[in-house]
Write a protein that holds these residues in place. Structure first.
Motif, short mmCIF file in Angstrom:
data_model
loop_
_atom_site.label_atom_id
_atom_site.label_comp_id
_atom_site.label_asym_id
_atom_site.label_seq_id
_atom_site.Cartn_x
_atom_site.Cartn_y
_atom_site.Cartn_z
N ASN A 53 -38.03 -26.73 -28.42
CA ASN A 53 -37.13 -27.95 -28.10
C ASN A 53 -35.92 -26.95 -27.29
O ASN A 53 -35.31 -27.58 -26.44
CB ASN A 53 -36.37 -28.70 -29.07
N ILE A 54 -35.39 -25.74 -27.69
CA ILE A 54 -34.70 -25.06 -27.24
C ILE A 54 -35.03 -23.64 -27.09
O ILE A 54 -35.59 -23.09 -28.08
CB ILE A 54 -32.97 -24.98 -28.33
N PHE A 55 -34.52 -22.85 -26.11
CA PHE A 55 -34.95 -21.44 -25.55
C PHE A 55 -33.91 -21.09 -25.05
O PHE A 55 -33.34 -21.54 -23.91
CB PHE A 55 -36.21 -21.45 -24.80
N PHE A 56 -33.34 -19.93 -25.21
CA PHE A 56 -32.44 -19.16 -24.79
C PHE A 56 -32.51 -17.58 -24.75
O PHE A 56 -33.34 -17.02 -25.70
CB PHE A 56 -30.87 -19.43 -25.41
N ALA A 57 -32.11 -17.01 -23.84
CA ALA A 57 -32.33 -15.48 -23.63
C ALA A 57 -31.03 -14.90 -22.84
O ALA A 57 -30.39 -15.76 -22.28
CB ALA A 57 -33.53 -15.15 -23.04
N ASP A 58 -30.84 -13.75 -23.29
CA ASP A 58 -29.50 -13.08 -22.78
C ASP A 58 -30.02 -11.52 -22.53
O ASP A 58 -30.71 -10.90 -23.18
CB ASP A 58 -28.24 -13.17 -23.60
N PHE A 59 -29.06 -10.83 -21.65
CA PHE A 59 -29.23 -9.61 -21.05
C PHE A 59 -27.69 -9.07 -20.77
O PHE A 59 -27.05 -9.84 -20.09
CB PHE A 59 -30.17 -9.38 -20.20
N ASP A 60 -27.26 -7.74 -21.41
CA ASP A 60 -26.17 -7.23 -21.08
C ASP A 60 -26.40 -6.10 -20.19
O ASP A 60 -27.47 -5.40 -20.37
CB ASP A 60 -25.40 -6.90 -22.13
N TYR A 61 -25.53 -5.79 -19.24
CA TYR A 61 -25.52 -4.85 -18.39
C TYR A 61 -23.93 -4.12 -17.98
O TYR A 61 -23.34 -5.20 -17.61
CB TYR A 61 -26.12 -5.19 -17.10
N TYR A 62 -24.21 -2.89 -17.89
CA TYR A 62 -22.95 -2.34 -17.42
C TYR A 62 -22.89 -1.55 -16.06
O TYR A 62 -23.91 -0.69 -16.32
CB TYR A 62 -22.24 -1.66 -18.53
N ASP A 63 -22.43 -1.77 -15.08
CA ASP A 63 -22.32 -1.09 -13.94
C ASP A 63 -21.32 0.22 -14.06
O ASP A 63 -20.32 -0.25 -13.70
CB ASP A 63 -22.10 -1.98 -12.56
N ALA A 64 -21.93 1.33 -14.17
CA ALA A 64 -20.96 2.48 -14.35
C ALA A 64 -20.46 2.71 -13.06
O ALA A 64 -19.17 3.56 -13.08
CB ALA A 64 -21.92 3.58 -14.96
N GLU A 65 -20.94 2.60 -12.10
CA GLU A 65 -20.30 3.10 -10.73
C GLU A 65 -19.14 2.13 -10.29
O GLU A 65 -18.14 2.73 -10.00
CB GLU A 65 -21.53 2.82 -9.65
N TYR A 66 -19.27 0.91 -10.64
CA TYR A 66 -18.11 0.05 -10.18
C TYR A 66 -17.51 -0.44 -11.41
O TYR A 66 -16.44 -1.05 -11.31
CB TYR A 66 -18.58 -1.32 -9.52
N LYS A 67 -17.86 -0.09 -12.58
CA LYS A 67 -17.28 -0.34 -14.05
C LYS A 67 -16.98 -1.87 -14.14
O LYS A 67 -16.07 -2.56 -14.34
CB LYS A 67 -15.98 0.21 -13.86
N ASN A 68 -18.23 -2.41 -13.69
CA ASN A 68 -18.18 -4.04 -14.01
C ASN A 68 -19.14 -4.17 -15.23
O ASN A 68 -20.21 -3.63 -15.56
CB ASN A 68 -18.87 -4.88 -12.69
N GLY A 81 -10.81 -4.18 -14.40
CA GLY A 81 -9.44 -4.63 -14.38
C GLY A 81 -9.33 -6.17 -14.49
O GLY A 81 -7.91 -6.52 -14.67
N ASP A 82 -10.27 -6.88 -14.44
CA ASP A 82 -10.23 -8.34 -14.97
C ASP A 82 -9.95 -8.67 -16.21
O ASP A 82 -10.57 -7.85 -17.09
CB ASP A 82 -11.37 -9.12 -14.25
N GLU A 83 -9.26 -9.56 -16.71
CA GLU A 83 -9.23 -10.02 -18.03
C GLU A 83 -10.28 -11.17 -18.51
O GLU A 83 -10.78 -10.84 -19.53
CB GLU A 83 -7.97 -10.79 -18.36
N TYR A 84 -10.68 -11.63 -17.52
CA TYR A 84 -11.73 -13.02 -17.80
C TYR A 84 -13.18 -12.66 -17.06
O TYR A 84 -13.04 -11.86 -15.90
CB TYR A 84 -11.39 -14.41 -17.45
N PHE A 85 -14.31 -13.24 -17.73
CA PHE A 85 -15.57 -13.18 -16.81
C PHE A 85 -15.57 -14.43 -16.02
O PHE A 85 -14.86 -15.38 -16.02
CB PHE A 85 -16.48 -13.54 -18.03
N HIS A 86 -16.33 -14.36 -14.75
CA HIS A 86 -16.43 -15.37 -13.92
C HIS A 86 -17.80 -15.70 -13.81
O HIS A 86 -18.79 -14.64 -14.08
CB HIS A 86 -15.84 -14.86 -12.49
#
Length: 573
Positions: free
Chosen positions: A479-494, A525-530
């Protein structure tokens, strides 16, 4: 005497509130306009009938079609084919009298009100009788109704088809084609100013530019096997039975009309709240005088029979002796021995979801309760082991706890009866939880496929997401399916967080299953996620939920990248 609700043409939606019961729904479409003195010579409206059982108080909206036929000394009084009748190009004058050649409007019953041609309202229709097509005498307009509206005929055996279950009537040119809910309107007419509009219906009939007859609109009744277009909202609880659809079945009058007849009164039950000690509910009936008793049970053991003041709100109290899952059943009976019942799972620690009206907030709350219940059960075992100086913690698996209990038995350093009671109680809770929920998890790598298609949520558009994930061999349909992936861009530090979510058979606000793909980004430099994302309809195109697994769109920064997601699947039994 049977209880009936009758609806005639008014030019506006008409609403009716029906109590639970079994009802016969009948719709009669309106006739098409023709430039002679008789509306019923050929292009009559259709007839559709079905029987619907409602299990709760329901508001329905009735749209009655207007005929395209009228005669008058002035053209201002001609009919306009309300509810889908296509426009005729010109009101024809014959010997001082004006005649309309609009298509007849459909008559239908819907779940959503509003302006007749609102797309969400049209997609909520459960029964439709098509309207007839307009015609220029002596040619014949197509009658409305049926699986396919009647064909309009013209000179030289040319014809204009009616609407079908899947599409509008297809004319000689695209400007003559009918569409969903709408008979085609004539925009320009021929060189002599002639043209007849198609009949309204489930799908509207084609028009004719020039002298001749337009196609009738098709009928429709929602059943298990009926066609359901993208975005269609009624669920299986609105399936009708004993269906009849007749082309040209309205032989009574030019305008359409509708009738709803109560076939069988039924009891019903609404549970407003419940917990581990009490429940509050209200019983009622289509005819309250027919109620005879209310019974309630704990674990199928009758606790009370109520025979007085049956329709007032009631609160019942009970005591649960242990932490296991129990069942509360409430049964309402009427004088014909017809019953309605609801069964709830109750526990001191866990309040599982009810069977109906599940929403995403409920699911989140109940998952937290499930987790709390597991911890409570394990804590009880650990506390008992501590009394016997046996080291254990919440980090231990149930297998490890069982081994520790076994060691204590072998060393005779524990009370056998106490430990057996605790273990039996824990196993009982876990076993019953397993009958209510199935859970699976793992990892999966996204893959690129530029050919697979998906349908954006609540639209008729088609898109190719490009990136997908697929989980196979689940062994159950979640009934419910969810998935996630974390990624850090070292070049742009995002920082990136990719999140996929999909639901199946869960009562969302619109009642439509969907999949979502969301990308959260927090730049250096951002405080919040967009965030930005996409919503897709489930069980459409290459998006699926079934017993073999799940396939939904994913997210990729470019077509060559692959991401490994951690996923979870939950089924509520």
């Amino acid at each position: 005497m049977a209880i009936e609700w009758n609806f005639n043409y008014t030019g506006s939606p008409q609403s009716v509130i029906l109590k639970p019961g079994k009802y016969k729904m009948e719709c009669y479409g309106a006739s098409g306009g023709i430039n002679n003195s008789s509306w019923d010579t050929d292009a009559r409206g259709g007839y559709s009938k079905g029987e619907l059982t409602l299990n709760k108080l329901t508001t329905l909206y009735v749209y009655v079609g207007e005929t395209g036929f009228a005669s008058s000394s002035t053209s201002n009084n001609t009919k306009k084919g309300f509810n889908g009748g296509g426009k005729g190009y010109l009101n024809q004058q014959v010997m001082g009298t004006y005649f309309s050649m609009y298509g007849g409007g459909a008559t239908d019953i819907r779940l959503i009100g509003g302006v007749w041609d609102n797309s969400q309202s049209l997609l909520s229709r459960i029964i439709v009788a098509g309207g007839g097509g307009g015609a220029y005498y002596p040619h014949t307009g197509g009658a409305g109704g049926g699986l396919e509206g009647g064909t309009g005929y013209s000179a030289n055996s040319t014809h204009r088809p009616g609407g079908t279950q899947y599409q509008g009537g297809i004319g000689r040119v695209s400007t003559e084609n009918g569409s969903f809910g709408k008979g085609c309107s004539v925009i320009t007419g021929d060189g002599n100013g002639n043209g007849s509009g198609g009949g309204g219906g489930w799908f509207g009939g084609s028009a004719i530019i020039g002298v001749g007859g337009a196609g009738g609109g098709s009928g429709y009744v929602l059943t298990k096997d009926s066609y359901k277009p993208i975005g269609y909202t009624p669920t299986s609880k609105y399936y009708l039975e004993n269906v009849v659809m007749t082309v040209g079945g309205n032989t009574t009058k030019a305008d359409g009309y509708a009738k709803i007849t109560l076939l069988q009164a039924l009891p019903f039950l609404n549970i407003s709240s419940y917990n581990s000690t009490q429940a509050t509910f209200k019983a009622d009936h289509t005819d309250p005088t027919l109620l005879t008793k209310i019974e309630w049970f704990i674990d199928d053991v009758l606790k009370e029979t109520i025979t007085t003041d049956l329709t007032s709100e009631k609160t019942i109290n009970y005591i649960l002796e242990d932490n296991a899952l129990h069942t509360l059943k409430i049964v309402v009976t009427d004088s014909s021995n017809t019953t309605v019942e609801k069964v709830l799972s109750i526990s001191k620690n866990i309040m599982p979801l009810p069977e109906e009206n599940v929403n995403l907030n409920d699911i989140s709350t109940k998952l937290i309760e499930v987790n709390s219940g597991f911890k409570t059960g394990k804590t009880s075992i650990i506390n008992t082991l501590a009394l016997k100086n046996i080291d254990a913690s919440l980090n231990n698996t149930l297998v490890e706890l069982s081994e520790k209990i076994k060691l204590s038995f072998d060393s005779s350093d524990a009370s056998l009866q106490d430990l057996m009671n605790q273990l039996t109680q824990a196993n009982n809770t876990i076993t019953q939880l397993n009958t209510k929920y199935k859970v699976a998890s793992g990892t999966v790598t996204s893959f690129a496929d530029s050919t697979k298609i998906a349908y954006p949520y609540l639209t008729d558009n088609v898109t190719k997401p490009g990136s997908w994930i697929k989980v196979s061999n689940l062994g159950f349909k979640p009934n419910i399916f969810f998935a996630d992936f974390d990624y850090y861009d070292a070049e742009y530090k995002n920082n990136y967080k990719l999140f996929l979510f999909a639901c199946n058979g869960v009562a969302t606000q619109r009642g439509v299953d969907f999949s979502s793909v969301t990308s959260f980004i927090r730049k250096s430099g951002d405080e919040y996620f967009h965030a930005n994302g996409w919503l897709y309809s489930n069980s459409e195109g290459d998006v699926y939920f079934n017993n073999t697994g799940v396939q939904i769109p994913a997210y990729s920064f470019d077509s060559t990248q692959k991401h490994t997601y951690k996923w979870y699947a939950v089924k509520f039994i």
